[in-house]
Design a protein around this motif. Structure first.
Motif, mmCIF file in Angstrom:
data_model
loop_
_atom_site.group_PDB
_atom_site.id
_atom_site.type_symbol
_atom_site.label_atom_id
_atom_site.label_comp_id
_atom_site.label_asym_id
_atom_site.label_seq_id
_atom_site.Cartn_x
_atom_site.Cartn_y
_atom_site.Cartn_z
ATOM 1 N N TYR A 53 0.811 -1.212 0.000
ATOM 2 C CA TYR A 53 0.000 0.000 0.000
ATOM 3 C C TYR A 53 0.848 1.266 0.000
ATOM 4 C CZ TYR A 53 -3.472 -3.450 1.319
ATOM 5 O OH TYR A 53 -4.277 -4.549 1.332
ATOM 6 N N PRO A 100 -6.713 -0.735 3.535
ATOM 7 C CA PRO A 100 -8.005 -1.078 4.146
ATOM 8 C C PRO A 100 -7.933 -1.030 5.670
ATOM 9 C CG PRO A 100 -7.368 -2.684 2.470
ATOM 10 C CD PRO A 100 -6.181 -1.825 2.714
ATOM 11 N N GLU A 101 -9.069 -0.647 6.258
ATOM 12 C CA GLU A 101 -9.286 -0.657 7.710
ATOM 13 C C GLU A 101 -8.294 0.226 8.467
ATOM 14 O OE1 GLU A 101 -9.244 -5.027 8.215
ATOM 15 O OE2 GLU A 101 -11.342 -4.754 8.779
ATOM 16 N N LYS A 102 -7.768 1.247 7.802
ATOM 17 C CA LYS A 102 -6.910 2.216 8.463
ATOM 18 C C LYS A 102 -7.516 3.599 8.277
ATOM 19 C CE LYS A 102 -2.168 3.927 8.816
ATOM 20 N NZ LYS A 102 -2.577 5.317 8.977
ATOM 21 N N PHE A 118 -8.436 -3.814 -6.165
ATOM 22 C CA PHE A 118 -9.490 -3.983 -5.176
ATOM 23 C C PHE A 118 -10.838 -4.108 -5.871
ATOM 24 C CE2 PHE A 118 -7.645 -2.091 -0.998
ATOM 25 C CZ PHE A 118 -6.716 -3.109 -0.984
ATOM 26 N N ARG A 151 -20.335 -2.256 0.507
ATOM 27 C CA ARG A 151 -19.343 -1.806 1.478
ATOM 28 C C ARG A 151 -19.191 -0.295 1.348
ATOM 29 N NH1 ARG A 151 -15.828 -6.184 3.253
ATOM 30 N NH2 ARG A 151 -16.492 -8.117 2.271
ATOM 31 N N PRO A 185 -13.002 0.306 3.960
ATOM 32 C CA PRO A 185 -13.272 -1.014 4.556
ATOM 33 C C PRO A 185 -12.355 -2.091 3.994
ATOM 34 C CG PRO A 185 -14.862 -0.551 2.845
ATOM 35 C CD PRO A 185 -14.018 0.692 2.976
ATOM 36 N N GLU A 186 -12.446 -3.254 4.575
ATOM 37 C CA GLU A 186 -11.717 -4.403 4.038
ATOM 38 C C GLU A 186 -12.294 -4.768 2.670
ATOM 39 O OE1 GLU A 186 -10.605 -9.035 5.218
ATOM 40 O OE2 GLU A 186 -12.060 -7.891 6.398
ATOM 41 N N GLN A 191 -9.145 -8.488 -3.169
ATOM 42 C CA GLN A 191 -8.277 -8.128 -4.285
ATOM 43 C C GLN A 191 -8.652 -9.006 -5.481
ATOM 44 O OE1 GLN A 191 -4.091 -7.851 -3.430
ATOM 45 N NE2 GLN A 191 -4.431 -7.144 -1.341
#
Length: 746
Positions: A325, A333-335, A367, A373, A469-470, A473
């Motif tokens: 990333y 994701p999720e950060k 992604f 989502r 979100p998560e 891929q």
């Protein structure tokens, strides 16, 4: 008397000879400071083609970049505009200011609404960095009486698409300091064509990979400016040169014995023995291959401040860690990321009409953007009191409105963590722009009264956050637009550690084309290609993505046969849309009877015409295509090919232009550049394939997508087998139950 005259003549000739020798020496050491001229369209300064000014007092500003390398003597602005015929000439003006200095004012004539004005800008007004060019208008259509707010007949359009700014400048001498690399030699404020020549000892794979890393580092320092790279084993006068190799190699090609350290900068030597102090020669080297690579890596680290010395030694280099990333504003994701981390500081919107602010970020192309989502925004903002209830704080994604927040409280408001959920389907793979704009109206807006607008204020704080979100891929290819977005699939690993460059020929033009393509991708990702490998042959066990560049003559057979170049040409049938000829069969009628729906009829004729011949190129034509690797599943091959190395090099330069890159779509494009403007033609010649994480779920999806009809046949057979098995089991159970009942009766 005769002897005296003879003596005077001898003195005169000696003096003339000495003057001539001195002039020659001066010409060999002093650069020629000739004035250069550069005309730039105003649209190149990040301005739209047309800007409309609609208020009675309105303005528009542009940032004009001036590099430290230029000494601007003067400039000339040509501005085209069109104003409304309803304006009063006695009270309507257009004023041009440069760094707050008024240059000119023009009456907006109703009888002559179209205008083209030329304004001289003195060189003394320019400062190094960014200069403000402001165009403001005062527009009136009534002498007296009640003047409504924003009347529709009051407007002036600035035609930036037909406007230019012409510079007259001279170049400054290159400081003999390594610190000048970042802010003098390779400066994004330089608007002219940037050309850099990279010199290597050989064309071996090791030297080519070092040249690619060096070119990427130079391109990153230029930021968004295109750079034209060339390469070879000798210096190229008239541009900045970078030499990679041992000290003995530099001494050989420059004829200088003063080479010191592992990194240094010199004035550029000319072929005739003169010195060009307007261009620089940078040396990256050492005593062996390891020291040379260490010097190149030290040069590539943008956060490393190069020392203010001419030469330096490199003792150790620690490269920054690179994750999947890593990259420019690339979200993981999720950060949770604050707006400050994404480049937006605390901003206050004032007045009724404000300029929107933007948050730019990148979503990894691989992604899967599912609509179920959401991206989560938590906004921290406050707004003033006495706003009318129709005031709003608007949100847009990639120029499209998606949501708004009402500013309806007459006493104002303060919010921390105001949550807005936006479905992922609103966004696109790669680069995205999130725009925020405030539309505020005073609570009291009585006609013919002066509006109080000083209290119209909204502050958006940099502590606001965005969270992704998560995501899975998984992406369907080929899609060349991804390549020009964030380099995918070549940047599946941002440092190119999963990519190999295949050079069809060891020609300087092919090498330069490879440098141009790699540098252009790195400018978009912001990650240097530390893991890139270079090869001239591909084995059957190749597991990397491949970037193949060269002329058709040297292309390997294994790659050629897997590409669309060696297959039949399939194109849509001219004269009808795909799927026009259709038929309704018994399955469609059954579906309509059961579900009372009109099914989509199946086709009765193919929608494409097939031509059984190989694709051939003409001069000044190149092909860029993307297809699945024949050596490894879920890997890709990106191929840039032409008949001649000159055409390959020219195509690599054209791909740096936005007008060309934006037309590259699908998996196959042909670029024609034999006219004034390049022409890009697309074709859908390549079957689709999927790329993503190799999990059990994704593997099944990949196999279903690749072998669709085989899967349907297998599924049908499996259902038939299960049905047969259940039928046999039920019959056996019924038989056993009947036998048991007969035995009980007996």
């Amino acid at each position: 008397m005769e002897q005296v005259c003879c003596k005077k003549n001898k003195t005169f000739w000696l003096f003339l000879l000495a003057g001539s020798l001195l002039s020659v020496l001066l010409l060999r050491t002093v650069p020629a400071y000739c004035q250069e001229q550069l005309r730039i369209p105003l649209t190149k300064f990040n301005a739209p083609g047309i800007v409309k000014l609609t208020n009675s007092d309105d303005s528009y500003s542009l940032k004009i970049a001036t590099p430290k390398r230029w000494q601007v003597e003067d400039a000339s602005l040509e501005l085209a505009y069109v104003n409304s015929t309803a304006l009063l000439p006695t009270r309507s003006r257009l004023v041009i200011l440069f760094n707050d200095y008024p240059l000119a004012q023009v009456t907006l004539e109703a009888d002559a609404p179209e205008g083209l004005i030329t304004v001289a800008i003195p060189g003394r007004l320019f400062k190094v960095g960014y200069n403000d060019l402001k165009i403001q208008v005062a527009q009136a259509f009534k002498e007296d009486g009640c003047i409504p707010s924003n009347p529709p007949e009051v407007w002036t359009t600035l035609e930036f698409i037909d406007s230019t700014l012409e510079f007259f400048y001279t170049r400054k001498e290159v400081p003999l300091s390594l610190a000048s690399v970042a802010d003098f030699l390779f400066d994004p404020k330089i608007s002219e064509k940037n050309k850099v020549h990279i010199v290597t000892e050989t064309t071996e794979n090791r030297d080519v990979s070092l040249a690619a890393l060096t070119a990427a580092a130079v391109a990153l320092r230029f930021d968004y400016r295109p750079v034209q790279f060339s390469t070879g084993q000798a210096l190229l006068p008239g541009r900045d040169n970078i030499v990679i190799g041992k000290r003995s190699f530099l001494q050989k090609i420059t004829g200088s014995e003063t080479v010191q350290g592992d990194m240094g900068i010199f004035p550029m030597p000319e072929g005739d023995g003169t010195i060009d102090r307007l261009h620089g020669l940078i040396y990256l080297g050492g005593g062996d291959a390891e020291e040379i690579r260490q010097s190149v890596e030290a040069f590539s680290i943008l956060s490393l401040p190069l020392p203010n010395v001419q030469f330096c030694d490199i003792t150790e280099v620690r490269l920054p860690p690179i994750s999947s990333y890593s990259g420019k504003n690339r979200l993981a994701p999720e950060k949770r990321y604050t707006f400050r981390e994404l480049g937006l500081a605390t901003t206050t919107f004032r007045g009724q009409h404000t300029d929107p602010v933007s948050v730019q970020f990148t979503l990894p192309t691989n992604f899967l953007l599912e609509g179920n989502r959401d991206i989560l925004l938590r906004l921290d903002f406050s707004y003033g009191a006495a706003l009318r209830e129709d005031s709003v704080f608007s949100l847009a994604v990639n120029g499209k409105f998606v949501s708004s927040i009402p500013l309806s409280s007459p006493t104002g408001g303060q919010y921390q963590g105001y949550t807005v959920r936006l479905p992922l389907s609103y966004f696109r793979p790669g680069s995205n722009v999130f725009q925020l704009d405030a539309v505020m109206t005073p609570l009291h807006t009585t006609a013919c009264e002066a509006l109080q607008t000083d209290h119209l204020a909204l502050t958006l704080f940099e502590s606001s956050t965005i969270q992704v979100p998560e995501m899975f891929q998984w992406v369907k290819l080929p899609q060349l637009s991804y390549l020009f977005n964030d380099g995918f699939p070549l940047t599946a690993a941002p440092d190119f550690s999963q990519t190999s460059v295949v050079l069809a020929q060891r020609d300087e033009r092919i090498l330069a084309a490879a440098l141009n393509v790699i540098a252009g991708i790195v400018q978009k990702t912001g990650v240097l290609p530390y893991g890139l490998t270079v090869t001239d042959a591909v084995s059957e066990s190749e597991a990397n993505n491949l970037l193949v560049i060269g002329s058709r003559e040297g292309l390997g057979e294994n790659i050629l046969h897997a590409s669309p170049l060696a297959k039949n040409i399939t194109l849509p049938v001219h004269g009808r849309l795909p799927g026009t000829l259709r038929v309704v069969d018994w399955k469609d009628r059954l579906w309509q009877m059961l579900f009372d729906e009109v099914p989509e009829p199946g086709t009765i004729a193919p929608d494409i015409a097939t031509l059984g011949t190989d694709i051939r190129f003409r001069p000044q034509q190149a092909v860029l295509c993307e297809f699945e690797s024949p050596f490894s599943p879920m890997k890709s091959v990106v191929l840039l090919i032409a008949e001649d190395p000159d055409d390959v090099l020219q195509a690599s330069l054209l791909l740096q232009e936005n007008e060309v890159a934006q037309q590259c779509d699908n998996g196959f494009v042909v670029i024609d550049f034999d006219g004034r403007k390049p022409v890009v033609q697309q074709a859908d010649l390549i079957p689709s394939y999927s790329v993503g994480e190799i999990t059990a779920y994704n593997r099944i999806s990949y196999l279903i997508d690749k072998y669709r009809w085989s899967f349907i046949a297998l599924l049908t057979g499996l259902l038939a087998f299960i049905s047969l098995g259940l039928t046999i089991l039920l019959k056996r159970r019924r038989r056993n139950r009947l036998q048991a009942m007969n035995m009980e009766e007996e």
